[in-house]
Design a protein around this motif. Structure first.
Motif, PDB file in Angstrom:
ATOM      1  N   LEU A  64       0.823  -1.202   0.000  1.00 47.73           N
ATOM      2  CA  LEU A  64       0.000   0.000   0.000  1.00 47.73           C
ATOM      3  C   LEU A  64       0.860   1.256   0.000  1.00 47.73           C
ATOM      4  CD1 LEU A  64      -2.788   1.421   0.345  1.00 47.73           C
ATOM      5  CD2 LEU A  64      -2.417   1.219   2.807  1.00 47.73           C
ATOM      6  N   TYR A  65       1.890   1.271   0.817  1.00 50.03           N
ATOM      7  CA  TYR A  65       2.698   2.481   0.943  1.00 50.03           C
ATOM      8  C   TYR A  65       3.839   2.576  -0.060  1.00 50.03           C
ATOM      9  CZ  TYR A  65       0.050   3.988   4.898  1.00 50.03           C
ATOM     10  OH  TYR A  65      -0.989   4.419   5.684  1.00 50.03           O
ATOM     11  N   PHE A  66       4.416   1.467  -0.465  1.00 45.81           N
ATOM     12  CA  PHE A  66       5.571   1.539  -1.367  1.00 45.81           C
ATOM     13  C   PHE A  66       5.210   1.402  -2.840  1.00 45.81           C
ATOM     14  CE2 PHE A  66       7.505   0.263   2.697  1.00 45.81           C
ATOM     15  CZ  PHE A  66       8.340   1.348   2.853  1.00 45.81           C
ATOM     16  N   VAL A  67       4.035   0.906  -3.143  1.00 43.80           N
ATOM     17  CA  VAL A  67       3.626   0.795  -4.541  1.00 43.80           C
ATOM     18  C   VAL A  67       2.431   1.716  -4.812  1.00 43.80           C
ATOM     19  CG1 VAL A  67       2.791  -0.747  -6.365  1.00 43.80           C
ATOM     20  CG2 VAL A  67       4.505  -1.560  -4.739  1.00 43.80           C
ATOM     21  N   ASP A  68       1.337   1.459  -4.115  1.00 47.58           N
ATOM     22  CA  ASP A  68       0.113   2.213  -4.385  1.00 47.58           C
ATOM     23  C   ASP A  68       0.273   3.709  -4.126  1.00 47.58           C
ATOM     24  OD1 ASP A  68      -0.911  -0.267  -4.960  1.00 47.58           O
ATOM     25  OD2 ASP A  68      -2.049  -0.466  -3.101  1.00 47.58           O
ATOM     26  N   ARG A  69       0.944   4.079  -3.063  1.00 46.23           N
ATOM     27  CA  ARG A  69       1.144   5.502  -2.773  1.00 46.23           C
ATOM     28  C   ARG A  69       2.118   6.138  -3.778  1.00 46.23           C
ATOM     29  NH1 ARG A  69      -2.904   4.901   0.262  1.00 46.23           N
ATOM     30  NH2 ARG A  69      -2.905   5.463   2.448  1.00 46.23           N
ATOM     31  N   ASN A  70       3.074   5.372  -4.267  1.00 46.33           N
ATOM     32  CA  ASN A  70       3.964   5.890  -5.317  1.00 46.33           C
ATOM     33  C   ASN A  70       3.183   6.148  -6.600  1.00 46.33           C
ATOM     34  OD1 ASN A  70       6.716   6.413  -4.655  1.00 46.33           O
ATOM     35  ND2 ASN A  70       6.939   4.250  -4.160  1.00 46.33           N
ATOM     36  N   ILE A  71       2.219   5.306  -6.903  1.00 47.37           N
ATOM     37  CA  ILE A  71       1.384   5.523  -8.082  1.00 47.37           C
ATOM     38  C   ILE A  71       0.626   6.842  -7.944  1.00 47.37           C
ATOM     39  CG2 ILE A  71      -0.659   4.677  -9.333  1.00 47.37           C
ATOM     40  CD1 ILE A  71       0.410   1.823  -8.768  1.00 47.37           C
ATOM     41  N   ILE A  72       0.112   7.106  -6.761  1.00 50.66           N
ATOM     42  CA  ILE A  72      -0.588   8.373  -6.507  1.00 50.66           C
ATOM     43  C   ILE A  72       0.353   9.550  -6.751  1.00 50.66           C
ATOM     44  CG2 ILE A  72      -1.603   9.818  -4.691  1.00 50.66           C
ATOM     45  CD1 ILE A  72      -2.741   7.164  -3.496  1.00 50.66           C
ATOM     46  N   LEU A  73       1.559   9.461  -6.226  1.00 57.34           N
ATOM     47  CA  LEU A  73       2.532  10.544  -6.399  1.00 57.34           C
ATOM     48  C   LEU A  73       2.914  10.736  -7.866  1.00 57.34           C
ATOM     49  CD1 LEU A  73       4.867   9.909  -3.332  1.00 57.34           C
ATOM     50  CD2 LEU A  73       3.222  11.774  -3.620  1.00 57.34           C
ATOM     51  N   ILE A  74       3.095   9.660  -8.583  1.00 57.05           N
ATOM     52  CA  ILE A  74       3.458   9.744 -10.005  1.00 57.05           C
ATOM     53  C   ILE A  74       2.331  10.411 -10.795  1.00 57.05           C
ATOM     54  CG2 ILE A  74       3.913   8.386 -12.096  1.00 57.05           C
ATOM     55  CD1 ILE A  74       5.232   6.288 -10.109  1.00 57.05           C
ATOM     56  N   LYS A  75       1.102  10.056 -10.488  1.00 57.84           N
ATOM     57  CA  LYS A  75      -0.038  10.664 -11.185  1.00 57.84           C
ATOM     58  C   LYS A  75      -0.156  12.151 -10.857  1.00 57.84           C
ATOM     59  CE  LYS A  75      -2.932   6.566 -11.666  1.00 57.84           C
ATOM     60  NZ  LYS A  75      -4.157   5.884 -11.217  1.00 57.84           N
ATOM     61  N   ARG A  76       0.114  12.494  -9.609  1.00 58.93           N
ATOM     62  CA  ARG A  76       0.004  13.894  -9.178  1.00 58.93           C
ATOM     63  C   ARG A  76       1.124  14.773  -9.716  1.00 58.93           C
ATOM     64  NH1 ARG A  76      -1.097  13.715  -2.810  1.00 58.93           N
ATOM     65  NH2 ARG A  76      -3.057  12.658  -3.105  1.00 58.93           N
ATOM     66  N   TYR A  77       2.340  14.236  -9.754  1.00 60.87           N
ATOM     67  CA  TYR A  77       3.524  15.032 -10.082  1.00 60.87           C
ATOM     68  C   TYR A  77       4.387  14.373 -11.161  1.00 60.87           C
ATOM     69  CZ  TYR A  77       2.210  16.662  -5.397  1.00 60.87           C
ATOM     70  OH  TYR A  77       1.516  17.119  -4.301  1.00 60.87           O
ATOM     71  N   PRO A  78       3.843  14.112 -12.344  1.00 63.09           N
ATOM     72  CA  PRO A  78       4.632  13.400 -13.364  1.00 63.09           C
ATOM     73  C   PRO A  78       5.814  14.208 -13.891  1.00 63.09           C
ATOM     74  CG  PRO A  78       2.613  14.231 -14.315  1.00 63.09           C
ATOM     75  CD  PRO A  78       2.523  14.476 -12.826  1.00 63.09           C
ATOM     76  N   GLN A  79       5.801  15.509 -13.716  1.00 65.31           N
ATOM     77  CA  GLN A  79       6.851  16.373 -14.245  1.00 65.31           C
ATOM     78  C   GLN A  79       8.088  16.426 -13.346  1.00 65.31           C
ATOM     79  OE1 GLN A  79       3.973  17.298 -12.944  1.00 65.31           O
ATOM     80  NE2 GLN A  79       4.352  18.933 -11.503  1.00 65.31           N
ATOM     81  N   CYS A  80       8.077  15.696 -12.237  1.00 72.42           N
ATOM     82  CA  CYS A  80       9.218  15.710 -11.308  1.00 72.42           C
ATOM     83  C   CYS A  80      10.137  14.521 -11.549  1.00 72.42           C
ATOM     84  CB  CYS A  80       8.721  15.667  -9.865  1.00 72.42           C
ATOM     85  SG  CYS A  80       7.717  17.085  -9.434  1.00 72.42           S
ATOM     86  N   VAL A  81      11.413  14.750 -11.402  1.00 71.10           N
ATOM     87  CA  VAL A  81      12.391  13.675 -11.581  1.00 71.10           C
ATOM     88  C   VAL A  81      12.150  12.555 -10.565  1.00 71.10           C
ATOM     89  CG1 VAL A  81      14.210  14.668 -10.130  1.00 71.10           C
ATOM     90  CG2 VAL A  81      14.821  13.223 -12.066  1.00 71.10           C
ATOM     91  N   GLU A  82      11.624  12.893  -9.406  1.00 74.43           N
ATOM     92  CA  GLU A  82      11.314  11.878  -8.389  1.00 74.43           C
ATOM     93  C   GLU A  82      10.222  10.926  -8.872  1.00 74.43           C
ATOM     94  OE1 GLU A  82      12.939  15.476  -6.298  1.00 74.43           O
ATOM     95  OE2 GLU A  82      11.371  15.176  -7.797  1.00 74.43           O
ATOM     96  N   ALA A  83       9.318  11.421  -9.711  1.00 75.29           N
ATOM     97  CA  ALA A  83       8.268  10.562 -10.268  1.00 75.29           C
ATOM     98  C   ALA A  83       8.875   9.510 -11.189  1.00 75.29           C
ATOM     99  CB  ALA A  83       7.239  11.401 -11.024  1.00 75.29           C
ATOM    100  N   VAL A  84       9.862   9.908 -11.959  1.00 73.88           N
ATOM    101  CA  VAL A  84      10.542   8.965 -12.861  1.00 73.88           C
ATOM    102  C   VAL A  84      11.265   7.897 -12.037  1.00 73.88           C
ATOM    103  CG1 VAL A  84      12.197   8.722 -14.732  1.00 73.88           C
ATOM    104  CG2 VAL A  84      10.858  10.811 -14.546  1.00 73.88           C
ATOM    105  N   ALA A  85      11.933   8.318 -10.977  1.00 68.75           N
ATOM    106  CA  ALA A  85      12.639   7.373 -10.108  1.00 68.75           C
ATOM    107  C   ALA A  85      11.653   6.424  -9.433  1.00 68.75           C
ATOM    108  CB  ALA A  85      13.460   8.134  -9.067  1.00 68.75           C
ATOM    109  N   SER A  86      10.523   6.951  -8.982  1.00 68.55           N
ATOM    110  CA  SER A  86       9.497   6.109  -8.350  1.00 68.55           C
ATOM    111  C   SER A  86       8.928   5.099  -9.332  1.00 68.55           C
ATOM    112  CB  SER A  86       8.365   6.975  -7.795  1.00 68.55           C
ATOM    113  OG  SER A  86       8.815   7.765  -6.725  1.00 68.55           O
TER     114      SER A  86
END
Length: 125
Positions: A64-86
């Motif tokens: 839930l926290y290491f996969v699903d929450r990362n998906i939420i972050l990637i969807k919210r902030y795709p323009q960030c380099v951290e999203a690519v790393a996630s």
């Protein structure tokens, strides 16, 4: 004209940096929440569940926290380099169809980023 272009560029850069700060802030909140939930789960169930059931529950919390929450972050902030790393981090933990959809949201400006290249190669397999 150059003056207006420079002003627009500065506004764009500051907005982009602001959202990436938000990515880090949200990720930190999720991390703190994970610690609380994980510890509460252990304390509430250590004497009630078998070791196998405890591990299954802990795996579910981790997903839930290491996969699903990362998906939420990637969807919210795709323009960030951290999203690519996630995205690179979770690439083998989600269905390829979902990975392709998320990957399409990542801007092409990251094309030379090693995480971007790794996800791209993974999708071509």
């Amino acid at each position: 004209m150059k003056k207006y272009t420079l002003i627009l560029l500065l506004i764009f850069i500051s907005c982009k940096q602001s959202s990436c700060v938000n990515f880090k802030s949200d990720a930190k909140k999720f991390g703190e929440e994970f610690k609380r939930v994980h510890m509460k789960y252990i304390l509430d169930n250590k004497e009630l569940l078998s070791d196998k059931k405890m591990l299954t529950g802990m795996d579910s919390i981790a997903r839930l926290y290491f996969v699903d929450r990362n998906i939420i972050l990637i969807k919210r902030y795709p323009q960030c380099v951290e999203a690519v790393a996630s995205l690179n981090y979770i690439k083998d933990k989600i269905p390829k169809k979902e990975l392709k959809t998320l990957f399409k949201t990542i801007p092409r400006e990251f094309k030379s980023d090693t995480n971007y290249v790794s996800v791209e190669k993974f999708l071509k397999k």
